[in-house]
Design a protein around this motif. Structure first.
Motif, short mmCIF file in Angstrom:
data_model
loop_
_atom_site.label_atom_id
_atom_site.label_comp_id
_atom_site.label_asym_id
_atom_site.label_seq_id
_atom_site.Cartn_x
_atom_site.Cartn_y
_atom_site.Cartn_z
N GLU A 217 0.83 -1.20 0.00
CA GLU A 217 0.00 0.00 0.00
C GLU A 217 0.86 1.26 0.00
N VAL A 218 1.95 1.23 0.74
CA VAL A 218 2.86 2.38 0.77
C VAL A 218 3.56 2.54 -0.59
N VAL A 219 3.96 1.43 -1.19
CA VAL A 219 4.57 1.46 -2.52
C VAL A 219 3.59 2.04 -3.54
N TRP A 220 2.34 1.62 -3.46
CA TRP A 220 1.29 2.15 -4.36
C TRP A 220 1.21 3.67 -4.25
N ALA A 221 1.25 4.18 -3.01
CA ALA A 221 1.14 5.63 -2.81
C ALA A 221 2.33 6.36 -3.41
N ILE A 222 3.52 5.81 -3.22
CA ILE A 222 4.72 6.45 -3.80
C ILE A 222 4.67 6.42 -5.32
N GLU A 223 4.27 5.29 -5.88
CA GLU A 223 4.17 5.20 -7.34
C GLU A 223 3.20 6.23 -7.89
N ASN A 224 2.11 6.48 -7.19
CA ASN A 224 1.11 7.43 -7.68
C ASN A 224 1.60 8.87 -7.66
N LEU A 225 2.71 9.14 -6.99
CA LEU A 225 3.29 10.48 -7.06
C LEU A 225 3.82 10.79 -8.45
N LEU A 226 4.00 9.76 -9.29
CA LEU A 226 4.45 9.98 -10.66
C LEU A 226 3.36 10.58 -11.55
N ALA A 227 2.13 10.54 -11.11
CA ALA A 227 1.04 11.11 -11.91
C ALA A 227 1.21 12.62 -12.03
N PRO A 228 0.92 13.20 -13.20
CA PRO A 228 1.05 14.66 -13.36
C PRO A 228 0.24 15.44 -12.33
N GLU A 229 -0.91 14.88 -11.93
CA GLU A 229 -1.77 15.58 -10.97
C GLU A 229 -1.13 15.70 -9.59
N ALA A 230 -0.10 14.90 -9.33
CA ALA A 230 0.57 14.94 -8.02
C ALA A 230 1.39 16.20 -7.83
N ASP A 231 1.51 17.03 -8.88
CA ASP A 231 2.18 18.32 -8.71
C ASP A 231 1.60 19.09 -7.52
N VAL A 232 0.29 19.01 -7.35
CA VAL A 232 -0.38 19.79 -6.32
C VAL A 232 -0.02 19.31 -4.92
N MET A 233 0.59 18.15 -4.80
CA MET A 233 1.00 17.62 -3.50
C MET A 233 2.41 18.06 -3.12
N HIS A 234 2.99 18.91 -3.95
CA HIS A 234 4.35 19.41 -3.68
C HIS A 234 4.44 20.04 -2.30
N GLY A 235 5.48 19.68 -1.56
CA GLY A 235 5.74 20.30 -0.27
C GLY A 235 4.93 19.75 0.88
N THR A 236 4.10 18.75 0.61
CA THR A 236 3.21 18.24 1.65
C THR A 236 3.77 16.97 2.30
N VAL A 237 3.16 16.60 3.41
CA VAL A 237 3.44 15.35 4.11
C VAL A 237 2.26 14.43 3.87
N LEU A 238 2.54 13.27 3.26
CA LEU A 238 1.49 12.31 2.93
C LEU A 238 1.41 11.27 4.04
N HIS A 239 0.32 11.30 4.78
CA HIS A 239 0.15 10.40 5.92
C HIS A 239 -0.44 9.06 5.45
N LEU A 240 0.26 7.99 5.78
CA LEU A 240 -0.18 6.64 5.41
C LEU A 240 -0.17 5.78 6.66
N ASP A 241 -0.90 6.22 7.67
CA ASP A 241 -0.79 5.59 8.98
C ASP A 241 -2.03 4.80 9.38
N ALA A 242 -2.99 4.64 8.47
CA ALA A 242 -4.20 3.85 8.73
C ALA A 242 -4.98 4.37 9.94
N GLY A 243 -4.90 5.67 10.15
CA GLY A 243 -5.66 6.26 11.25
C GLY A 243 -4.92 6.24 12.57
N GLY A 244 -3.60 6.09 12.52
CA GLY A 244 -2.84 6.04 13.76
C GLY A 244 -2.47 7.40 14.33
N LEU A 245 -2.33 8.42 13.44
CA LEU A 245 -1.90 9.73 13.90
C LEU A 245 -3.09 10.47 14.49
N ARG A 246 -2.95 10.93 15.71
CA ARG A 246 -4.06 11.60 16.40
C ARG A 246 -3.99 13.12 16.31
#
Length: 249
Positions: A217-246
């Motif tokens: 699942e984490v690999v899938w998320a990183i791979e999807n950063l290759l999409a042109p639309e991922a430009d808008v995610m520049h500079g952000t922190v992508l949380h992949l914690d399954a609801g662990g971060l409070r």
């Protein structure tokens, strides 16, 4: 011209899965890790172009080694190296904090310096950090402090390279169900004088999804950063914690 991907920490559980996924997309993957033998074995098992690059990202020698392995524009560069540091503030060898910082904080700067001449519009520069850098735990002084520093450095890198069209992304998985995490659970259990099963139950109890994230699942998320639309995610922190971060971040 060929397009390269660079994965640092390529022989780890997450890194090797990422190398496999990026190679399957037709990218030439420069796989960086310390063990030449492990890199060669992994490369032979993958149906795709993998260029083994034996180097220690904790050393400045890695900069020239990575540069020498590149053949074209770097489409994506990922620091996925794990931290060789364990222990709470009560027990950790303080010198090991510097060792861990060389891997992740020094490592991200070395990776940037290695690939910077080969980055261009649409390139992705990615670091895998961890939720402990945002929400500290009592047992992990190294991952907490060092990942916090890595997240800060990635914010600085994004300010430098956004105007060039190079997007910068920090991926923050929560604990993943991997052999490495089970080893860490054993270390924590020994320190506390409890059982591995009890520590493992604590990991699960912190995740509202009811299970830990999987590597695929984490690999899938990183791979999807290759999409042109991922430009808008520049500079952000992508949380992949399954609801662990409070805490809100």
């Amino acid at each position: 011209m060929s397009e390269d991907a660079v994965v640092v920490g390529a022989t780890g559980t997450l890194g090797s899965a990422l190398v496999r996924r990026l190679a399957s997309r037709g990218l030439r993957v420069v796989a960086v890790a310390r063990s030449e033998e492990s890199l060669s074995t992994m490369a032979d098992s993958i149906d795709g172009e993998v260029a083994p690059c034996p180097a220690d990202i904790a050393s400045n020698d890695a900069i020239a080694a990575i540069q020498g392995a590149l053949s074209g524009q770097v489409r994506i560069a990922v620091l996925a190296a794990g931290l060789p540091v364990r222990g709470s503030v009560a027990t950790i060898d303080a010198d090991l904090l510097a060792v861990g910082a060389q891997v992740k904080m020094g490592g991200i700067v070395r990776l940037l310096q290695a690939v910077r001449p080969s980055l261009g519009p649409g390139s992705r520069f990615v670091a895998v950090a961890g939720t402990l850098g945002l929400e500290p735990g009592r047992d992990e002084a190294g991952p907490g402090g060092i990942n916090a520093g890595l997240i800060n450095l990635m914010k600085q890198i994004s300010q430098h390279h956004g105007p060039d069209g190079v997007t910068v992304h920090t991926v923050v998985p929560g604990p993943m169900d991997t052999p490495r995490l089970r080893t860490i659970a054993g270390t924590i259990a020994a320190e506390r004088g409890t059982t591995v099963e009890e520590v493992w139950q604590e990991y699960g109890a912190k995740v509202s999804l009811g299970r830990l994230p999987r590597v695929d699942e984490v690999v899938w998320a990183i791979e999807n950063l290759l999409a042109p639309e991922a430009d808008v995610m520049h500079g952000t922190v992508l949380h992949l914690d399954a609801g662990g971060l409070r805490s809100p971040h």
